[in-house]
Motif scaffolding. Structure first.
Motif, short mmCIF file in Angstrom:
data_model
loop_
_atom_site.label_atom_id
_atom_site.label_comp_id
_atom_site.label_asym_id
_atom_site.label_seq_id
_atom_site.Cartn_x
_atom_site.Cartn_y
_atom_site.Cartn_z
N LEU A 2 50.13 77.57 72.56
CA LEU A 2 50.15 76.89 71.26
C LEU A 2 49.30 77.63 70.23
O LEU A 2 49.68 77.72 69.06
N LEU A 3 48.17 78.16 70.64
CA LEU A 3 47.33 78.93 69.73
C LEU A 3 48.07 80.17 69.21
O LEU A 3 47.87 80.59 68.07
N ALA A 31 41.32 75.90 70.28
CA ALA A 31 41.63 75.49 71.66
C ALA A 31 40.91 74.19 72.01
O ALA A 31 41.48 73.30 72.66
N ALA A 32 39.67 74.03 71.58
CA ALA A 32 38.90 72.83 71.89
C ALA A 32 39.44 71.59 71.17
O ALA A 32 39.10 70.47 71.55
N GLN A 33 40.28 71.78 70.16
CA GLN A 33 40.82 70.64 69.42
C GLN A 33 42.22 70.24 69.89
O GLN A 33 42.73 69.21 69.47
N VAL A 35 55.62 70.37 76.72
CA VAL A 35 55.62 70.50 75.27
C VAL A 35 56.91 71.20 74.85
O VAL A 35 57.30 72.21 75.44
N ALA A 36 57.55 70.62 73.82
CA ALA A 36 58.81 71.19 73.34
C ALA A 36 59.03 70.82 71.88
O ALA A 36 58.76 69.70 71.47
N LEU A 84 49.02 70.85 65.81
CA LEU A 84 48.83 72.30 65.75
C LEU A 84 47.99 72.69 64.54
O LEU A 84 47.15 73.57 64.62
N ALA A 85 48.26 72.04 63.41
CA ALA A 85 47.55 72.39 62.16
C ALA A 85 47.53 71.18 61.24
O ALA A 85 48.43 70.33 61.28
#
Length: 178
Positions: A18-19, A33-35, A70-71, A123-124
């Motif tokens: 994901l990152l 990553a921690a979030q 995840v998709a 993600l953001a």
């Protein structure tokens, strides 16, 4: 008083995948990553006595381990003013069942969440100057990560900070092995 929520940790492989999706862009604040996590139920701030009731209630949870994958990607907000860019999940029925059980356990002192549950990984976060997410959504519409076995749910605390919220696991609650 910390803000509390119940959710799932993501394995390192899923976090890294994901990152890797992060693209620089105006108004996008990508999660670290921690979030990265999957929220099952936001609780909010609780007095100590109710926080203790919450931890006791979660110990009574009876749920089996299950698989999550995840998709796909999407967003909350309008196309002109998106607020959150997220990755979804395949077949969310086990997550929905777990959330319903959590709601029942905490119902004596916490009202049901009126918002529709949409399992996702943020993600953001999108600022006002974010603009269209369509190029990203098109490029990542086929996103499909390897599934993983969920063996515990977590009680998280959230603390606001200059780089966004910081999450810490206060307790892990194992799920029954199949």
């Amino acid at each position: 008083m910390p803000r509390l929520f119940i959710g799932l940790e993501l394995p390192a492989a899923q976090q890294q995948a994901l990152l890797a999706l992060a693209e620089p862009g105006p108004g996008l604040r990508w999660q670290s990553a921690a979030q990265l996590h999957l929220t099952l139920r936001f609780i909010g701030e609780l007095p100590d006595a109710q926080a203790e009731q919450l931890t006791e209630a979660l110990h009574r949870l009876q749920a089996s381990a299950f698989s999550v994958q995840v998709a796909g990607v999407g967003y909350f907000g309008s196309p002109q003013r998106p607020s959150i860019l997220w990755a979804g999940v395949v077949a969310p029925a086990p997550l929905q069942a777990l959330r319903e059980q959590i709601d029942l356990l905490i119902s004596p002192w916490r009202a049901a969440d009126p918002q529709r549950f949409v399992p996702h990984v943020t993600l953001a976060r999108c600022g006002p100057e974010c603009g269209s997410l369509q190029p990203f959504l098109q490029a990542q519409r086929g996103l499909l990560l390897a599934p993983w076995q969920v063996t515990a749910l977590c009680l998280f605390a959230s603390a606001a900070g200059p780089g966004g919220s910081r999450y810490s696991v206060l307790a892990r609650y194992p799920l029954e092995s199949k």
